[in-house]
Design an enzyme around this catalytic site. Sequence first.
Site, PDB file in Angstrom:
ATOM      1  N   GLY A  20      26.153 -18.846  -2.888  1.00 39.18           N
ATOM      2  CA  GLY A  20      26.935 -19.625  -4.019  1.00 39.18           C
ATOM      3  C   GLY A  20      27.943 -20.320  -3.636  1.00 39.18           C
ATOM      4  O   GLY A  20      28.954 -20.649  -4.423  1.00 39.18           O
ATOM      5  N   MET A  95      16.232 -19.662  -5.537  1.00 40.58           N
ATOM      6  CA  MET A  95      15.106 -19.495  -4.470  1.00 40.58           C
ATOM      7  C   MET A  95      13.802 -19.111  -5.173  1.00 40.58           C
ATOM      8  O   MET A  95      12.757 -18.642  -4.473  1.00 40.58           O
ATOM      9  CB  MET A  95      15.452 -18.695  -3.460  1.00 40.58           C
ATOM     10  CG  MET A  95      16.513 -18.789  -2.567  1.00 40.58           C
ATOM     11  SD  MET A  95      16.300 -20.571  -1.779  1.00 40.58           S
ATOM     12  CE  MET A  95      15.362 -20.311  -0.470  1.00 40.58           C
ATOM     13  N   ILE A  97      10.773 -20.214  -7.966  1.00 36.53           N
ATOM     14  CA  ILE A  97      10.367 -21.553  -8.493  1.00 36.53           C
ATOM     15  C   ILE A  97      10.076 -21.480 -10.307  1.00 36.53           C
ATOM     16  O   ILE A  97       9.639 -20.170 -10.718  1.00 36.53           O
ATOM     17  CB  ILE A  97       9.005 -21.870  -7.848  1.00 36.53           C
ATOM     18  CG1 ILE A  97       8.908 -22.130  -6.590  1.00 36.53           C
ATOM     19  CG2 ILE A  97       8.180 -23.197  -8.869  1.00 36.53           C
ATOM     20  CD1 ILE A  97       7.759 -22.500  -5.787  1.00 36.53           C
ATOM     21  N   ASN A 112      18.467 -30.150  -8.443  1.00 36.88           N
ATOM     22  CA  ASN A 112      18.417 -29.314  -7.407  1.00 36.88           C
ATOM     23  C   ASN A 112      19.048 -29.843  -6.322  1.00 36.88           C
ATOM     24  O   ASN A 112      19.057 -31.139  -6.241  1.00 36.88           O
ATOM     25  CB  ASN A 112      16.879 -29.134  -7.256  1.00 36.88           C
ATOM     26  CG  ASN A 112      16.709 -27.942  -5.899  1.00 36.88           C
ATOM     27  OD1 ASN A 112      17.373 -26.983  -5.889  1.00 36.88           O
ATOM     28  ND2 ASN A 112      15.780 -28.139  -5.049  1.00 36.88           N
ATOM     29  N   HIS A 114      18.810 -29.638  -2.078  1.00 39.18           N
ATOM     30  CA  HIS A 114      17.776 -29.389  -1.194  1.00 39.18           C
ATOM     31  C   HIS A 114      18.437 -29.784   0.287  1.00 39.18           C
ATOM     32  O   HIS A 114      18.864 -30.923   0.522  1.00 39.18           O
ATOM     33  CB  HIS A 114      16.390 -29.962  -1.345  1.00 39.18           C
ATOM     34  CG  HIS A 114      15.512 -29.698  -0.182  1.00 39.18           C
ATOM     35  ND1 HIS A 114      14.833 -28.339  -0.362  1.00 39.18           N
ATOM     36  CD2 HIS A 114      15.085 -30.126   0.646  1.00 39.18           C
ATOM     37  CE1 HIS A 114      13.976 -28.420   0.683  1.00 39.18           C
ATOM     38  NE2 HIS A 114      13.926 -29.199   1.335  1.00 39.18           N
ATOM     39  N   ASP A 150      10.267 -29.937  -4.952  1.00 39.44           N
ATOM     40  CA  ASP A 150      11.414 -30.784  -4.320  1.00 39.44           C
ATOM     41  C   ASP A 150      10.688 -32.194  -4.340  1.00 39.44           C
ATOM     42  O   ASP A 150      11.012 -32.913  -3.499  1.00 39.44           O
ATOM     43  CB  ASP A 150      11.420 -30.468  -2.546  1.00 39.44           C
ATOM     44  CG  ASP A 150      12.063 -29.069  -2.512  1.00 39.44           C
ATOM     45  OD1 ASP A 150      12.885 -28.615  -3.578  1.00 39.44           O
ATOM     46  OD2 ASP A 150      11.778 -28.069  -1.627  1.00 39.44           O
ATOM     47  N   GLU A 179      26.393 -30.844   1.621  1.00 40.26           N
ATOM     48  CA  GLU A 179      26.082 -30.393   0.044  1.00 40.26           C
ATOM     49  C   GLU A 179      27.232 -30.092  -0.822  1.00 40.26           C
ATOM     50  O   GLU A 179      27.415 -30.806  -2.146  1.00 40.26           O
ATOM     51  CB  GLU A 179      25.392 -29.140   0.204  1.00 40.26           C
ATOM     52  CG  GLU A 179      24.170 -29.085   0.942  1.00 40.26           C
ATOM     53  CD  GLU A 179      23.400 -27.836   0.929  1.00 40.26           C
ATOM     54  OE1 GLU A 179      23.292 -27.237  -0.208  1.00 40.26           O
ATOM     55  OE2 GLU A 179      22.522 -27.539   1.885  1.00 40.26           O
TER      56      GLU A 179
END
Length: 180
Positions: A20, A95, A97, A112, A114, A150, A179
Amino acid sequence: MVLLIGSKKIKTAVFISGTGTNLKNLIKFSKLKNSPISIELIVSSNDKAKGLIFANRFKIKKRIFNFKRDKLANKKLNLLLEKNNISLICLAGFMKILSKEFIKKFKGKILNIHPSLLPKYKGLNTHERVLKNKDKYSGCTVHFVNSRLDSGKIILQKRVTIRKKDTPKTLAKRILVQEH
Ligand code: GRF
């Protein structure tokens, strides 16, 4: 720049599965005076996710779903998002889908992050694959989520130079900083 004069902040839910740290940075961002978002809800696919501590620390509502076992998880999640008037979903190290129906319902509203320079290295173990291929650069991508893994429209990317001595761990660490 997003102008929010006279309007309300975008009610946002952040979905996590792990440490997190991206969630923590999103929360920090949401606390800025002119931030366009307010984080109303944290959804975790895992009751042991370390990131859940930020829900307690910042007093944000949290919910845990067992997507594997609970056949109604997607339905319950839908209701929860509706109830909280959520109009933006940030997947931050999530994690699982999401179902096609779910993605369709929130089309254009799910983002998202990635850890690779998409469209290269979709899926898991990105750092291992980047190093194996002896790439010069890797990085991270924020993109819209569509029904293909993705593959949604790219919003923002940050590039990280690969060092000779990099291992998946050291590379992941430097990319994570970007990120954030
Ligand atoms: C990040 O590298 C994210 O891109 C990937 O998993 C990691 C999660 O980090 N999918 P955190 O849970 O935000 O600390």
